[in-house]
Structure formats: structure tokens, C-alpha cells
Enzyme design. Structure first.
Site, PDB file in Angstrom:
ATOM      1  N   ARG A 112       0.844  -1.193   0.000  1.00  0.00           N
ATOM      2  CA  ARG A 112       0.000   0.000   0.000  1.00  0.00           C
ATOM      3  C   ARG A 112       0.882   1.247   0.000  1.00  0.00           C
ATOM      4  O   ARG A 112       1.962   1.285   0.603  1.00  0.00           O
ATOM      5  CB  ARG A 112      -0.883  -0.004   1.252  1.00  0.00           C
ATOM      6  CG  ARG A 112      -1.843   1.166   1.393  1.00  0.00           C
ATOM      7  CD  ARG A 112      -2.946   1.100   0.398  1.00  0.00           C
ATOM      8  NE  ARG A 112      -4.090   1.930   0.787  1.00  0.00           N
ATOM      9  CZ  ARG A 112      -5.013   2.354  -0.060  1.00  0.00           C
ATOM     10  NH1 ARG A 112      -4.926   2.056  -1.339  1.00  0.00           N
ATOM     11  NH2 ARG A 112      -6.042   3.076   0.361  1.00  0.00           N
ATOM     12  N   THR A 403      -9.511   0.605 -10.025  1.00  0.00           N
ATOM     13  CA  THR A 403      -8.612  -0.394  -9.453  1.00  0.00           C
ATOM     14  C   THR A 403      -8.586  -1.575 -10.404  1.00  0.00           C
ATOM     15  O   THR A 403      -9.347  -1.607 -11.373  1.00  0.00           O
ATOM     16  CB  THR A 403      -9.128  -0.796  -8.052  1.00  0.00           C
ATOM     17  OG1 THR A 403      -9.157   0.365  -7.218  1.00  0.00           O
ATOM     18  CG2 THR A 403      -8.272  -1.840  -7.366  1.00  0.00           C
ATOM     19  N   GLU A 423      -6.094   4.689  -7.136  1.00  0.00           N
ATOM     20  CA  GLU A 423      -7.238   5.276  -6.434  1.00  0.00           C
ATOM     21  C   GLU A 423      -8.312   5.687  -7.415  1.00  0.00           C
ATOM     22  O   GLU A 423      -9.093   4.851  -7.814  1.00  0.00           O
ATOM     23  CB  GLU A 423      -6.854   6.446  -5.524  1.00  0.00           C
ATOM     24  CG  GLU A 423      -7.715   6.547  -4.276  1.00  0.00           C
ATOM     25  CD  GLU A 423      -9.101   7.152  -4.524  1.00  0.00           C
ATOM     26  OE1 GLU A 423     -10.018   6.847  -3.750  1.00  0.00           O
ATOM     27  OE2 GLU A 423      -9.249   7.927  -5.469  1.00  0.00           O
ATOM     28  N   ASP A 443      -7.654   8.604   0.283  1.00  0.00           N
ATOM     29  CA  ASP A 443      -8.340   7.508   0.975  1.00  0.00           C
ATOM     30  C   ASP A 443      -8.293   7.692   2.488  1.00  0.00           C
ATOM     31  O   ASP A 443      -8.981   6.972   3.213  1.00  0.00           O
ATOM     32  CB  ASP A 443      -7.716   6.161   0.614  1.00  0.00           C
ATOM     33  CG  ASP A 443      -8.317   5.576  -0.654  1.00  0.00           C
ATOM     34  OD1 ASP A 443      -9.219   6.206  -1.228  1.00  0.00           O
ATOM     35  OD2 ASP A 443      -7.875   4.487  -1.069  1.00  0.00           O
ATOM     36  N   SER A 467      -7.973   0.927   2.921  1.00  0.00           N
ATOM     37  CA  SER A 467      -8.363   0.523   1.578  1.00  0.00           C
ATOM     38  C   SER A 467      -9.555  -0.421   1.655  1.00  0.00           C
ATOM     39  O   SER A 467      -9.803  -1.048   2.684  1.00  0.00           O
ATOM     40  CB  SER A 467      -7.192  -0.189   0.892  1.00  0.00           C
ATOM     41  OG  SER A 467      -7.595  -0.820  -0.304  1.00  0.00           O
ATOM     42  N   SER A 468     -10.276  -0.543   0.537  1.00  0.00           N
ATOM     43  CA  SER A 468     -11.334  -1.543   0.427  1.00  0.00           C
ATOM     44  C   SER A 468     -10.898  -2.756  -0.388  1.00  0.00           C
ATOM     45  O   SER A 468     -11.698  -3.675  -0.602  1.00  0.00           O
ATOM     46  CB  SER A 468     -12.576  -0.919  -0.226  1.00  0.00           C
ATOM     47  OG  SER A 468     -13.128   0.071   0.606  1.00  0.00           O
ATOM     48  N   GLY A 489     -13.440  -1.538  -7.633  1.00  0.00           N
ATOM     49  CA  GLY A 489     -14.766  -0.996  -7.353  1.00  0.00           C
ATOM     50  C   GLY A 489     -14.867  -0.053  -6.177  1.00  0.00           C
ATOM     51  O   GLY A 489     -15.974   0.174  -5.678  1.00  0.00           O
ATOM     52  N   GLY A 490     -13.733   0.512  -5.681  1.00  0.00           N
ATOM     53  CA  GLY A 490     -13.832   1.422  -4.549  1.00  0.00           C
ATOM     54  C   GLY A 490     -14.446   0.731  -3.343  1.00  0.00           C
ATOM     55  O   GLY A 490     -14.213  -0.467  -3.111  1.00  0.00           O
TER      56      GLY A 490
END
Length: 585
Positions: A112, A403, A423, A443, A467-468, A489-490
């Protein structure tokens, strides 16, 4: 018939298509700890599924040459960075799950992006104390984190690679220099973002009239080819020092107007190996990333809460339990998750909080809240007691879905599930060295907290934003690696993965079939139904929900290693594809 005998029964068919089998599959005895290896013959072929055919072909070429999953990941991500710059890139970050077939261990590698040392909690606050608007923050020069993707790929290659590092970049260098056909999604995003900073490098996606190049027209990116050549020849140090790092730093600082980022930030970046988080659901062991990804915790909460309600069948057949489990899980996510350095307290470690959030006893209490109608109010629970709940505020970040995800299995049985991002589409809208620079620091919550109450996901020096991203590796009840997937997909990533896995785990659907069904997601408390899901929307409305419809563009890529076949899939909502050894010529 047990799994090993069933696999042996199809050995002959796969050997004819794939050549020599690999050896040494592994068993999973515990959710997180090292798992002992088991000597066994593995008849399954190598597989690669990713969001663009050129990236799939690059990975397949590496695997066909005898490369490992770690080797293939390097080639795949480098090509995706070129042909999907709106989604992921070498100047972005990623999370990787790596299953080592020789040792039987599942690794979780955190690549990350990291905030520079200069980052303060109020970095996105204006002079009057209010938070910047999202796009103002994106383009401020403060949104770019120190990239982690190259370090992650080099880290995995050093540990698990077989081929020479320099040999893994042939495809991206050739495609960048000679050109590649303009993909549909890149064309669409370039057309939607005519304000891209053309002087940085964005002009390569447009014609002389300022229109996005037509689908199929040739795109070249010599600056990218030059950067990747340096990385191929010099390894990760060529990215984190020298001309590439200097170009990124100069571009970021010119935008912010101060020394936002420094060479020391690049020199100090490290990939972190974390403990994957796993929990049994039905007859499967579901494993994903721990914080700073919120994906693993939230996914496991949704699936376990749903199971504890006693719901039978797939989510589309039990919409209220699914939606309410999702709402409850996201409430916990927004209150408690972030970089592990800020999740805990003096009396509670981040690891202990993570375990508490996915503890079956805690989730049984959460499941007991669910009835036959929507909850009037959804609040975070008290996994570590009411003091922690009352002492924090909810996250205020805003993620945009740009993403990419790919899944790989090599001939030795090693598996990678990796999700990567810059992002939002085209990241910070800045370029350096032919690469899109990420805006990952948006984020973080732009509001760092107030009235003495912090937000776990507030900005800070050397922190990694929540993060997702939800890469997943699934093990069956014999402890064998069974499936790998993930999605872009955020904040909806978690729901995309959950809904699809649940259709398989609870409903028995093939994942390749489950992907075809409309999505239902609850990323920010609102129920969204994918366009085309009118029947689902009608049922949700009748149950008492206010719903909206939207084009929900997931990108689930992966495979399921069934005893009698291999279910490979590439989400039809993207441009991806799947290649296996028996497809390769």
C-alpha cells in the site's frame, strides 16, 4: 470420493493438455499460521485471469516459460500499468496474497502507498478549518503517496520468483515503444476526463483536436518504456532512487508548492508482511488481507453474520439478511479500521481489535439484530467494549472505483490474488516518467477528527490509508487451495466479492454464473442495485428499502479448483480474459 482422489481421476485429461504436472500441494490446518505441506501429485494447469488480454498474454508467456506466479505478476502488473493507467500502475500500490505450494503457507504482502514524513492530520483542511472538497484534495499535490507496487513486485519476486527479473519486462517495453490498440475503457475514461494534465504526459491519449483516441488507434508511451527499462535493468532501487523517484518528487512538489515529498520517503518505503486473516464459513476457509485493508475484516463479517442469521441459499434469495449484514459490517469498518498504527490503544493492539471484529461470538450478537425488515438505525458494535466505540468518530474518506485485480496459479500450485490501484481514474491527474501518479492519500479521512475524538483513518506521517481492496484465497474442507478472486470498485469492492463468494458458498452457484447476476451493494449505507436488476430492486423496495440503480462495474477475475473441473472467470463488465495452460499455443 475425497478431493485428492477426485483430482487424480482427472489427471490424465489435464496432462494431455498441460504437459508435466507440478508437485507438492499443501494443507491448511489453521486459519493464519504456517500450514504443513503435503506430498501429492497436482494435475491442474497454470491459470491467469486479469483485466486486459495483453496483460493476460504477458503473464501466460511467463508461465509457459516456466516462471512462477510471482514472475507472472511482474509482467501482468507492468502491462496493466500501460493499458489500464486509469485503474492501476507502477506509481500506485497493491495488496498481494501469495500461497506457497512448497511450504503450504499463505503470505499477505502489503504494498500500500505510504504518506510522506511531512504529512500532518490537517493536510486536507483549508484555512477556515473546513475539509477540502474531494477533487480539490485530489489535485492539490498532497494526495500522492509513496508508491508501493514496484517494491511489492520485487519483494515477491525475490522470495518466490524463478526467472530473471529483467526478462519479465519484455512485453510492457515492447508494447509501450511499438504501441498498443486503444482499449475501450481507456478511451471512455480519457473522454470523461478532458482536464487531464496534457503537459505531463496525458496528451498521448488524445488526438490533435483534443478528442480521446478512437478505440483501436495506436497508443505509444515511450516515457513509460524508458522507465520500465530502468526498472528492468536496475530492479526496485531504480524506481526508489535516481531519475524516476526524482521525477515523481519534483512533480508532486511543484503541484503542492512545497516539499511535500522527499527522496528519504522513497528510501524508507518497505513492503510489510502481515498475517492474513481467515475464518471458516460453511465448509470453506476464507482468507483475505488485514488492515490497512478494510476488505478482509468487512468481507468476513458479512459472510459470518449472514451465516449466523441462519439464512439458506445465495444473497439474491435472502436479500434482507444480506443487506443488513453488509450494513452492520460497513458500520464497524467506518468506525474502527485504518492503518494498524492508529487502530489500537494503550490497552488494545490493532491485531487484537481485528480479531475481536471477526470473532464468531461478537458476530452472533450482530446477527441477532437482523430480522425480516430493514434496521431503522445501524450503529457500529462494541467488539472491544463501549469506551472504544464512544471515543472515536466515523471515517469520512471518499473512494472512487478505479482499481484492477488479477489471479494466478502456476504449474507448481503457487497462487497469487492481487489487487492494485492508483485510487481514482488516472489517480492524481499527474504524470511522471510516463506513469500516472496515485492520489491514494485521499483515501484518508479529510476530516481528521474533532472535539478530541480521533478518526482511525486520519492522515499522518508514514501512515497507509485504509483501503477496500479485498484479494481472496479460499481453502476447502481438506485444507486444499480452492479459489482465488478479488475485484476493483472502490468501497463496493467488498460487496462485489462478498455477494459472489456467498452465491457459491451458500447457494452452490458456480462463480462464473454468479458474476453474471446483477450486483447489490451497500458501500456507503445506501442500497445500490446494478442496472438490469429490476426484479431485485422490486423485492428490496417491497421489503422497505430505498434503493438506487447504477452501473456497478466490478472486475472479478479468478478461478475455482473444483474436484471435477476448473471454473475460470473474467468479469464481463471489464475487458479481461482468462488463459490456462491447455489454451496456450
Amino acid at each position: 470420493m475425497d478431493r485428492r482422489r477426485a483430482l487424480a481421476a482427472i489427471t490424465t485429461a489435464f496432462l494431455a493438455a498441460c504437459g508435466d504436472p507440478a508437485t507438492d500441494t499443501a494443507a491448511v490446518d489453521t486459519p493464519i499460521d504456517v500450514m504443513p505441506a503435503v506430498d501429492d501429485v497436482d494435475p491442474l494447469p497454470w491459470i491467469v485471469s486479469a483485466a486486459h488480454p495483453l496483460a493476460v498474454e504477458a503473464g501466460a508467456d511467463v508461465l509457459a516459460r516456466g516462471g512462477t506466479a510471482a514472475d507472472a505478476a511482474v509482467a501482468i502488473q507492468a502491462v496493466l500499468s500501460l493499458v489500464e493507467p486509469h485503474a492501476s500502475g507502477l506509481a500506485g500500490g497493491a495488496f498481494m496474497l501469495f500461497f506457497d505450494a512448497e511450504t503450504g503457507e499463505l503470505h499477505a504482502y502489503d504494498g500500500r502507498e505510504m504518506a510522506p514524513a511531512s504529512t500532518t492530520p490537517d493536510i486536507f483542511l483549508k484555512e477556515d478549518g473546513s475539509a477540502m472538497a474531494f477533487f480539490e484534495a485530489v489535485r492539490s499535490g498532497y494526495s500522492t503517496g509513496v508508491p508501493g507496487a514496484v517494491a511489492l513486485l520485487a519483494f515477491a519476486h525475490q522470495r518466490h520468483g524463478q526467472l530473471e527479473w529483467s526478462s519479465l519486462f519484455d512485453a510492457p517495453i515492447r508494447l509501450a515503444s511499438d504501441g498498443f490498440p486503444m482499449p475501450q475503457r481507456l478511451h471512455d475514461w480519457a473522454g470523461r476526463l478532458p482536464h487531464l494534465r496534457l503537459e505531463d504526459g496525458g496528451a498521448i491519449y488524445y488526438n490533435e483536436d483534443g478528442q480521446a483516441l478512437a478505440v483501436g488507434e495506436t497508443v505509444t508511451n515511450q516515457a513509460f518504456a524508458d522507465s520500465v527499462t530502468m526498472i528492468a535493468e536496475g530492479g526496485a532501487p531504480a524506481f526508489y532512487s535516481g531519475p524516476i523517484a526524482e521525477a515523481i518528487i519534483a512533480r508532486v512538489n511543484s503541484q503542492s508548492g512545497e516539499e511535500t515529498m522527499a527522496l528519504d520517503d522513497f528510501a524508507s518505503y518497505q513492503v510489510i508482511e502481515r498475517d492474513p486473516i481467515c475464518r471458516p464459513v460453511k465448509t470453506f476457509n476464507i482468507c483475505s488481507m488485514p488492515p490497512p485493508s478494510s476488505g478482509g475484516v468487512t468481507l468476513l463479517q458479512i459472510m459470518q453474520i449472514y451465516e449466523q442469521t441462519g439464512a439458506e441459499g445465495a444473497p439474491q434469495d435472502n436479500l434482507v439478511p444480506y443487506v443488513e449484514a453488509t450494513r452492520l459490517a460497513y458500520a464497524d469498518r467506518n468506525r474502527y479500521l485504518g492503518d494498524p498504527m492508529s487502530m489500537g490503544t494503550d490497552d488494545l493492539t490493532a491485531q487484537d481489535l481485528t480479531k475481536a471484529l471477526i470473532d464468531p461470538a461478537y458476530l452472533k450478537d450482530r446477527a441477532a439484530l437482523i430480522g425480516t425488515a430493514p434496521l431503522q438505525a445501524v450503529e457500529p458494535g462494541t467488539p472491544a467494549g463501549p469506551a472504544l466505540k464512544e471515543g472515536r468518530l466515523d471515517d469520512q474518506s471518499y473512494e472512487v472505483p478505479a482499481t484492477s485485480h488479477f489471479s494466478i496459479r502456476d504449474s507448481d500450485g503457487n497462487i497469487i490474488s492481487m489487487t492494485a490501484t492508483v485510487e481514482m481514474p488516472f489517480g492524481s491527474q499527474m504524470f511522471a516518467g510516463g506513469m500516472v501518479l496515485n492520489n491514494q492519500l485521499t483515501d484518508f479521512s479529510r476530516d481528521p477528527g474533532r472535539d478530541g475524538k480521533p478518526i482511525a483513518n486520519a492522515p499522518g506521517p508514514r501512515k497507509r490509508p485504509m483501503s477496500s481492496m479485498t484479494p481472496v484465497v479460499v481453502f476447502d474442507d481438506d485444507g486444499e487451495p480452492y479459489a482465488a478472486t478479488g475485484s476493483p470498485g472502490g468501497p463496493a469492492i467488498i460487496s462485489y466479492v462478498a455477494k459472489t463468494l456467498m452465491a457459491h458458498v451458500f447457494g452452490g452457484d458456480k462463480i462464473s454464473d454468479a458474476i453474471l447476476r446483477p450486483h447489490v451493494v451497500v458501500p456507503r449505507g445506501k442500497v445500490l442495485v446494478e442496472e438490469g436488476g429490476e426484479d431485485i430492486a422490486t423485492k428490496l423496495g417491497a421489503a422497505g428499502y430505498e434503493i438506487s440503480t447504477a452501473p456497478l462495474t466490478s472486475g472479478l477475475h479468478g478461478f475455482v479448483l473444483n474436484p471435477d473441473d476448473v471454473d475460470t472467470f473474467a468479469d464481463h463488465r471489464r475487458e479481461g480474459s482468462v488463459i490456462t495452460a491447455h489454451d496456450w499455443q
